[in-house]
Design a protein around this motif. Structure first.
Motif, PDB file in Angstrom:
ATOM      1  N   THR A   1       0.844  -1.255  -0.013  1.00 54.43           N
ATOM      2  CA  THR A   1       0.060   0.001  -0.051  1.00 54.43           C
ATOM      3  C   THR A   1       0.741   1.426   0.157  1.00 54.43           C
ATOM      4  O   THR A   1       0.336   2.301   0.243  1.00 54.43           O
ATOM      5  CB  THR A   1      -1.058  -0.097   1.081  1.00 54.43           C
ATOM      6  OG1 THR A   1       0.144   0.043   2.380  1.00 54.43           O
ATOM      7  CG2 THR A   1      -1.970  -0.932   1.142  1.00 54.43           C
ATOM      8  N   THR A   2       2.183   1.156  -0.125  1.00 53.76           N
ATOM      9  CA  THR A   2       3.183   2.324  -0.103  1.00 53.76           C
ATOM     10  C   THR A   2       3.130   2.878   1.080  1.00 53.76           C
ATOM     11  O   THR A   2       3.200   4.164   1.304  1.00 53.76           O
ATOM     12  CB  THR A   2       2.994   3.382  -1.212  1.00 53.76           C
ATOM     13  OG1 THR A   2       1.896   3.852  -1.316  1.00 53.76           O
ATOM     14  CG2 THR A   2       3.170   2.363  -2.540  1.00 53.76           C
ATOM     15  N   THR A   3       2.378   2.284   2.090  1.00 52.83           N
ATOM     16  CA  THR A   3       2.358   3.261   3.582  1.00 52.83           C
ATOM     17  C   THR A   3       3.668   3.228   4.182  1.00 52.83           C
ATOM     18  O   THR A   3       4.257   4.596   4.377  1.00 52.83           O
ATOM     19  CB  THR A   3       1.703   2.191   4.561  1.00 52.83           C
ATOM     20  OG1 THR A   3       0.416   2.083   3.866  1.00 52.83           O
ATOM     21  CG2 THR A   3       1.382   3.102   5.664  1.00 52.83           C
ATOM     22  N   GLY A   4       4.460   2.116   4.340  1.00 48.51           N
ATOM     23  CA  GLY A   4       5.883   2.391   4.938  1.00 48.51           C
ATOM     24  C   GLY A   4       5.818   2.373   6.254  1.00 48.51           C
ATOM     25  O   GLY A   4       6.974   2.577   7.022  1.00 48.51           O
TER      26      GLY A   4
ATOM     27  N   THR B   1       3.802  14.415   0.065  1.00 50.88           N
ATOM     28  CA  THR B   1       3.910  13.396  -0.795  1.00 50.88           C
ATOM     29  C   THR B   1       3.698  12.018  -0.231  1.00 50.88           C
ATOM     30  O   THR B   1       3.452  11.191  -1.179  1.00 50.88           O
ATOM     31  CB  THR B   1       5.287  13.344  -1.528  1.00 50.88           C
ATOM     32  OG1 THR B   1       6.293  12.898  -0.421  1.00 50.88           O
ATOM     33  CG2 THR B   1       5.823  14.812  -1.771  1.00 50.88           C
ATOM     34  N   THR B   2       3.180  12.034   1.237  1.00 53.01           N
ATOM     35  CA  THR B   2       2.906  10.727   1.711  1.00 53.01           C
ATOM     36  C   THR B   2       4.214   9.593   1.799  1.00 53.01           C
ATOM     37  O   THR B   2       3.748   8.742   1.772  1.00 53.01           O
ATOM     38  CB  THR B   2       1.625  10.081   1.185  1.00 53.01           C
ATOM     39  OG1 THR B   2       1.913   9.506  -0.135  1.00 53.01           O
ATOM     40  CG2 THR B   2       0.629  11.153   1.169  1.00 53.01           C
ATOM     41  N   THR B   3       5.564  10.084   1.447  1.00 49.06           N
ATOM     42  CA  THR B   3       6.332   9.000   1.321  1.00 49.06           C
ATOM     43  C   THR B   3       6.615   8.495   2.689  1.00 49.06           C
ATOM     44  O   THR B   3       6.512   7.324   2.809  1.00 49.06           O
ATOM     45  CB  THR B   3       7.749   9.897   0.849  1.00 49.06           C
ATOM     46  OG1 THR B   3       7.449  10.445  -0.340  1.00 49.06           O
ATOM     47  CG2 THR B   3       8.667   8.823   0.519  1.00 49.06           C
TER      48      THR B   3
ATOM     49  N   ASN C   1      -1.884   6.502   4.655  1.00 51.37           N
ATOM     50  CA  ASN C   1      -0.602   5.599   4.125  1.00 51.37           C
ATOM     51  C   ASN C   1       0.745   6.326   4.115  1.00 51.37           C
ATOM     52  O   ASN C   1       1.414   6.513   2.913  1.00 51.37           O
ATOM     53  CB  ASN C   1      -0.968   5.062   2.466  1.00 51.37           C
ATOM     54  CG  ASN C   1      -2.260   4.273   2.418  1.00 51.37           C
ATOM     55  OD1 ASN C   1      -3.219   4.481   1.968  1.00 51.37           O
ATOM     56  ND2 ASN C   1      -2.244   2.980   3.119  1.00 51.37           N
ATOM     57  N   ILE C   2       0.901   6.993   4.932  1.00 53.86           N
ATOM     58  CA  ILE C   2       2.054   7.907   5.160  1.00 53.86           C
ATOM     59  C   ILE C   2       3.260   6.883   5.784  1.00 53.86           C
ATOM     60  O   ILE C   2       4.285   6.925   4.929  1.00 53.86           O
ATOM     61  CB  ILE C   2       1.990   9.055   6.187  1.00 53.86           C
ATOM     62  CG1 ILE C   2       0.566   9.639   5.881  1.00 53.86           C
ATOM     63  CG2 ILE C   2       3.132  10.082   6.073  1.00 53.86           C
ATOM     64  CD1 ILE C   2       0.269  10.408   4.879  1.00 53.86           C
ATOM     65  N   GLY C   3       3.179   6.422   6.825  1.00 56.80           N
ATOM     66  CA  GLY C   3       4.258   5.599   7.207  1.00 56.80           C
ATOM     67  C   GLY C   3       4.511   5.738   8.814  1.00 56.80           C
ATOM     68  O   GLY C   3       3.870   5.254   9.784  1.00 56.80           O
TER      69      GLY C   3
END
Ligand SMILES: [K+]
Ligand SMILES: [K+]
Lengths: 498, 498
Positions: free
Chosen positions: B112-115, B324-326, B448-450
């Motif tokens: 989910t590219t959460t991280g 950017t929610t990276t 989905n930030i992390g």
């Protein structure tokens, strides 16, 4: 269509409101004379209301309020009464509220029924000054009732037109055709409820069940409970009284947050209508749900739970206090476990029923939002299906639904922006404000609850925030109480042009 | 209209996706063999993908996806790939992620590219296992690009249809009529960007400017920066590298959150179109605004500021990482002053541009919301005026506006409910979780930030939350990433009936 907004009409009507403010000011004046305290704070305020009010009235004799003039009148009246209401605090010159910013903070907090205080020491003030705080809240509750039932639904702000569908205000209006008649019904109910609260609270005192609840305290808490407003002459709020007093105050907060049109039906012996109200069931449901959550959390917290009655009482009282936006505290919930505090924080966003003295977003809007979520899930699977939203059996038109979504999201966005202002100003001033302090204080101020957490906790006050923050909070209480839009439109060029 | 949802078609296509997963699994398998590490985790996973994928494919040969089947396919694919993606962690049996719940947490967080991570010790894992984490994120970023540009806008979820207006995807489609052609363009851009990131990062290493940035690290961070995903093989995230590396990663996060259709135009030499995009200006504006706020707060904080370059770098890097929610961190922002942390928290709700790898609410939706606020203030003063909403000169139809309001408010409501679940479960389990920890962790997981704050801070991990909370978080990452509605509709009876 008129070329420009007729601001003279708005100011003139605001002048009339100000002039009438002299009447309630007579109450604390009388108490000051009775107590042998300084009457000058109220004499000066009465002089100002009469002179300024009469001067503003001269602006226009023949007053004609359209949409824009009504917005301006509502905004100006709340601002004007708050300014004049601050005069006694300033003239009395005692304690923190001797400072103009704090006098205005306390007055605006009173009139908007917020109940956030900057008083640091409750014991140094005359009873007349304390009574004026409480009376301002009672007037603010009455004022919002008149606006909510008589004016906002007519102006269709943030979906308020829906109240007519849900509660059939129009039926009441059909029975009693004049708007002033509706106002009189509301006024009668409001006064009746207040007298009942005084009787119950002072009755408990006379029965020996509430030693501290003397007549002054009974009147004070009656005024600020049916107004769901929350000022108390006690630094410990309702925590200063016996458990039975805390139990007795819960129903008055609940009723103060119930739609007054439903209450009117009750007085007419029509018990079926309230039972049919989806909003009432939803409102009581939110109290039951969050009450259970908080009581559950407190029950599992060994530091707090001291028996079933006490746990249920503190859990329920403070949840009701937050959901009805009253802002009383039965105990220092600031020392509770984070889970319980967080649940109270979320309760701030709910509010009671539309058409009551409650603040915040209100259960009617949340009910429509949740129903729309469900409806839209259906239409995202069946895009061609037409499924109108229904409330109490009647179709809600889509424009109203859109107004409500607009209002709720606007309130949330402004709330988040206010948290940024609070933390930035705290960083600038070198004041230690945590994230949760900022979040809860912003919600409490803008949604007109009163207390928050941390240094704005129920046993503390807002004086710890920098003066700039307190000034901004004054404006935000004002904007929040009259449902945002009547103030924001004043900032648009379109309002002032043709 | 079909009587029932054709779930066989959805499962069959999910099977195809699963079967293809064997290809990327070959990469960590190769690395394991190269490093002389255990290859079995990947062999087992490949066997499962092929067998389960082929079995599912048998359900239906002739696949026909309508609206509902597409929702189901998207939801099942993300779930299925996450489950299979967890197999290597489970089979490897090293560290926290040997436990099934944590293996699935890490896998779902990757896809989910959460991280968000539950890894406690980064040094005990094989490089192949770490590579698989990063590769899952890169695949998740690619997958969401395909869904966002090819499918979601077609399904019109949460106002995604608007993307077509704003970026003229249809023009690209007109040029290249096949959907698979669009997918190929996106794939090309995505691979190209990733290779460029590897070249830049490894180039800095070869130039002696980034001693720690060996090829493995360069590939890892390239994979997770253009995917705006945020896993790092380093426990200190990007803080483990030299300042120039941190500066170099910022543009890749920004570009990964830029609409890929705009990037496509750039590669075609059409520089005017991106300049014309209101959304791009708004997105860069949010970065500039919050960047200035955080840099300002850090600058006034004597504990943090160590010179202009460092203050600006850390302020800008972490704001870009959040918007950017990276979810990278250039330093432990958990020890920052509350104001700066709070600003980062609010950045989580923004997100980059629609049609990119970004998560969260996205700038396109916020832009429409703010423009609608302004429009509605106008129409509340002039109720008879018709004033359509425009974006980039084109009229946005009202249904799209409503979809966007519905989506944004739904996301906020679910976020708040998740915070309640987190604090209640923490109270139940006796885990100390503060209000801000719950708020920031809920936002970080669902959007989905992390990383978040407190025990979910960037130098820490989510293993401190109770297992029940972690299990719920797995579900919430899944729901959040595929834009809520494709999962929620599965819970409605209307989805499964005619
Ligand atoms: K209040
Ligand atoms: K991320």
């Amino acid at each position: 269509m008129r070329i420009r907004v007729d601001w003279r009409s708005s100011c003139s009507l605001t002048g009339t409101m100000l002039r009438w403010l002299a009447v309630p000011l007579a109450a604390p004046l009388g108490l000051a004379l009775l107590d042998g305290d300084d009457p000058r704070p109220f004499l000066v305020a009465i002089a100002i209301t009469v002179v300024v009010g009469a001067a503003l009235e001269q602006l226009k004799a023949d007053r004609d309020l359209g949409q824009r003039e009504s917005f301006l009148m509502v905004a100006l009246t709340w601002l004007g009464v708050a300014v004049v209401g601050a005069v006694p605090f300033f003239v009395a010159g005692t304690g923190t509220i001797a400072h103009p910013v704090d006098a205005l903070f306390e007055s605006m907090s009173g009139l908007t029924t917020t109940g956030a205080t900057v008083l640091e020491d409750f014991t140094i003030h005359d009873r007349s000054i304390l009574l004026w705080r409480q009376l301002l809240q009672w007037l603010g509750g009455l004022g919002i009732l008149i606006v909510a039932i008589g004016l906002l639904s007519h102006l269709m702000v943030g979906g308020a037109q829906l109240m007519e569908t849900e509660t059939q205000t129009q039926n009441v209006r059909k029975l009693r055709p004049q708007i002033s008649e509706t106002a009189r019904l509301i006024w009668g109910l409001y006064v009746g409820l207040t007298l009942l609260a005084i009787a119950v609270l002072y009755g408990l005192h006379l029965l020996g069940l509430a030693p501290q609840m003397d007549l002054f305290n009974a009147v004070s808490h009656a005024l600020t409970s049916v107004a769901t407003a929350g000022f108390s002459p006690q630094g410990e709020s309702v925590g200063a009284f016996t458990p039975i007093v805390q139990w007795a105050i819960i129903p008055f907060m609940v009723v103060g947050s119930t739609n007054f049109v439903l209450l009117y039906y009750l007085t007419q012996g029509e018990f079926k209508r309230p039972l049919e109200s989806e909003e009432l069931r939803f409102y009581l449901g939110t109290i039951a749900f969050f009450g259970a959550v908080v009581v559950g959390i407190l029950w599992f917290d060994p530091d707090v739970a001291r028996g079933l009655e006490e746990t249920v009482r503190h859990g329920l009282f403070n949840v009701v206090s937050m959901i009805t936006t009253t802002g009383y505290a039965s105990t220092d919930f600031n020392v509770w476990t984070p889970g319980a505090k967080h649940a109270l924080f979320l309760c701030m966003f709910l509010g009671g029923m539309a058409g009551s003295t409650t603040c915040s977003i209100k259960s009617l809007r949340w009910l429509v939002v949740l129903k729309t979520f469900r409806r839209n899930l259906f239409t995202s699977v069946h895009p061609d299906a037409v499924r109108p939203l229904r409330l109490g059996g009647e179709v809600v038109d889509e424009e109203t639904v859109n107004d409500i979504f607009n209002y709720v999201l606007l309130a949330i966005v402004i709330f988040f922006l206010l948290t940024v202002v609070i933390v930035v100003d705290a960083a600038r001033a070198g004041t230690a404000v945590t994230e949760f302090e900022a979040l809860s204080a912003a919600a409490s101020i803008f949604l007109n609850i009163g207390p928050a957490f941390g240094m704005a906790g129920p046993m503390d006050n807002y004086h710890g925030f920098p003066a700039t923050t307190r000034s901004i909070m004054i404006v935000m209480m004002w904007i929040g109480r009259i449902e945002i839009i009547p103030v924001l439109v004043l900032l648009t060029p379109a309002f002032w042009r043709s």
